[in-house]
Enzyme design. Structure first.
Site, PDB file in Angstrom:
ATOM      1  N   CYS A 199       0.703  -1.255  -0.088  1.00 35.79           N
ATOM      2  CA  CYS A 199      -0.002  -0.021   0.064  1.00 35.79           C
ATOM      3  C   CYS A 199       0.776   1.156   0.047  1.00 35.79           C
ATOM      4  O   CYS A 199       0.713   1.973  -1.035  1.00 35.79           O
ATOM      5  CB  CYS A 199      -0.865  -0.040   1.221  1.00 35.79           C
ATOM      6  SG  CYS A 199      -2.219  -1.423   1.298  1.00 35.79           S
ATOM      7  N   ILE A 200       1.643   1.691   1.113  1.00 35.32           N
ATOM      8  CA  ILE A 200       2.202   2.888   1.248  1.00 35.32           C
ATOM      9  C   ILE A 200       3.166   3.235   0.338  1.00 35.32           C
ATOM     10  O   ILE A 200       3.237   4.241  -0.371  1.00 35.32           O
ATOM     11  CB  ILE A 200       2.725   2.894   2.662  1.00 35.32           C
ATOM     12  CG1 ILE A 200       1.562   2.583   3.777  1.00 35.32           C
ATOM     13  CG2 ILE A 200       3.156   4.450   3.161  1.00 35.32           C
ATOM     14  CD1 ILE A 200       0.410   3.497   3.885  1.00 35.32           C
TER      15      ILE A 200
END
Ligand SMILES: NC(=O)c1ccc[n+]([C@@H]2O[C@H](COP(=O)([O-])OP(=O)(O)OC[C@H]3O[C@@H](n4cnc5c(N)ncnc54)[C@H](O)[C@@H]3O)[C@@H](O)[C@H]2O)c1
Length: 456
Positions: free
Chosen positions: A294-295
């Site tokens: 994700c990040i």
């Protein structure tokens, strides 16, 4: 322009699709979850706990057969939970023809970046193309994969409309016939058990009021709180804001960590002191670089989309620059620590502790340890690793390691033990006691007095 009228969200009361609402209410709605990974499988289990019969779709035949045999391939999901889901009617399949029997279809497929750092929507496109021929009137399709604002309206719906066998359109209101579409981002934080999954508020944006009402009803059956927003794009942007906020703040502490190191200040002590402020400060922690699906990825979905609007997302670019440089910083700090002991990186024996991208998860995606090992090898170090979650690490899209986890004995043989991921199973007191030099990127050795530990 966003008008005030558009911003007012109230769930409409509509007579549309009463059958689906009833089916959700009495738990007879058939739920199809597409993509049985870290997001799709736990979601499946939540529906199963509520006695919905779920059909899980995945192109990975191995996952399908493991699940149908009552097994699990995600460490924190025990096989007993799969067996319990089977008792509620859960089955896995690779056969998209079964989409026709579903009332609700939830898409949880990957959204990575291409090698040119652009959104790779091929999984969403493939899924939409596979669903479309089996779509029928009244079905609800929900996208959960993280993506840039506009994907649901500009990519998913056009494919579903163009490729479906009956010429159906996405129904925008109660008077229209067709299928319904919504976007609802996943907020799963693997390894974080502080909030029960059903207590995570579920943000939902419908392509039209009926889709919003239906999706809200579906999610209300498994989540304690739903947050309706005005459009799918708003929901898509909400997810990106959450992850960009995290990415930027991590970059900030990563930068300050480097400054603190030069100034002889312990950044972890600073953060611990700062977080005693009861308002206006949220603690983020520095580390060896960003990892996970994700990040490191999601913010660039927005940067890419922003270009279409002639807009540069400078915070995202800068945060990406700082975070991407962190593995290189770790290498320089490791070299400096060895230098203090009159050793070069070249030919030094280095044990990397922890391969996964964060503590106690069996997920290797984008893990900084992969880059760190490759950089160490390039500099001539002799590298081994230990990770209880990964007995072997082979080849991936961005790495070629072909290494086996070594046992944690005879730590004295290594010139340096480099803590990249702070798994809870490690006995840090023993690691510090038995190692010649420990470079700690996570403050895992906090409170253990020793002069052979270098925080970095
Ligand atoms: N992992 C997380 O913590 C997390 C958290 C929030 C959001 N997300 C988002 O959720 C989405 C899914 O992430 P994930 O971590 O579950 O990915 P994953 O790789 O663990 O799982 C995806 C699954 O989809 C399957 N798949 C791929 N193409 C398919 C197709 N055409 N048809 C059916 N199945 C297909 C894969 O085989 C795999 O099992 C991504 O958009 C991600 O950004 C992930």
């Amino acid at each position: 322009m966003v008008t005030k009228k558009e911003m007012k969200i109230a769930l409409p009361s509509t007579a549309a699709s009463p059958s689906l609402l009833n089916k959700v209410d009495n738990r007879t709605a058939r739920i199809g979850v597409i993509g049985l990974g870290y997001v799709g499988l736990p979601l499946t289990l939540l529906f199963s706990e509520e006695r919905f019969a779920v059909t899980g779709f995945d192109v990975d035949e191995k996952k399908v057969s493991t699940l149908n045999a009552g097994g699990s391939y995600i460490v924190r999901i025990p096989a007993t939970e799969i067996e319990a889901a089977q008792r509620s009617g859960f089955r896995a399949t690779a056969d998209y023809a079964q989409i026709a029997q579903m009332d609700v279809i939830i898409i949880c497929v990957p959204t990575p970046l291409t090698e040119f750092h652009e959104p790779d929507l091929s999984y969403i496109r493939d899924t939409a193309e596979a669903i479309a021929p089996h779509l029928h009137e009244g079905q609800l399709v929900i996208l959960e994969s993280t993506t840039y604002p506009g994907t649901t309206e500009e990519v998913l719906i056009p494919i579903l409309e163009e490729d479906n066998a009956h010429g159906l359109r996405a129904a925008r209101d109660a008077s229209a016939n067709g299928f319904y579409v919504a976007f609802s981002p996943e907020r799963e934080d693997p390894g974080n058990d502080t909030v029960a999954r059903r207590d995570l508020p579920k943000v939902i944006g419908g392509a039209g009021p009926v889709a919003l009402e239906l999706a809200s009803a579906v999610y209300s059956s498994i989540f304690n709180r739903t947050i309706p927003v005005s459009t799918p794009a708003t929901a898509e942007m909400t997810k990106l804001l959450e992850n960009i906020y995290r990415c930027v703040n991590i970059a900030l502490v990563n930068e300050l960590k480097q400054l603190c190191q030069r100034m002889g200040i312990d950044i972890f002590e600073v953060i611990d002191a700062a977080k005693t402020k009861p308002f206006g400060f949220q603690a983020f922690y520095p580390g060896p670089g960003l990892g996970g699906h994700c990040i490191p990825i999601d913010p660039f979905y927005l940067s890419w989309k922003a270009k279409q609007f002639d807009f540069r997302t400078r915070f995202i670019e800068l945060a990406g620059e700082v975070n991407t440089a962190m593995p290189y910083y770790v290498i320089e700090q490791t070299a400096a620590a060895l230098n203090e002991q009159a050793k070069a990186l070249k030919n030094s024996k280095i044990l990397v502790l922890g391969m996964s991208y964060k503590r106690d998860v069996d997920d290797l995606r984008e893990s900084p340890s992969l880059t760190i090992i490759e950089l160490l090898r390039k500099r001539g170090a002799v590298v081994s690793y230990n990770d209880p979650y990964f007995p072997y690490v082979g080849h991936g899209r961005h790495y070629h390691l072909d290494m086996r986890s070594v046992p944690l004995d005879d730590l004295g043989q290594y010139d340096c033990v480099l803590i990249v991921t702070d798994h809870s199973d490690y006995d840090y007191a023993r690691i510090v006691r038995e190692s010649r030099l420990v470079v700690d990127t996570r403050n895992a050795t906090k409170g253990i007095a020793s002069d052979n530990v270098v925080l970095c």
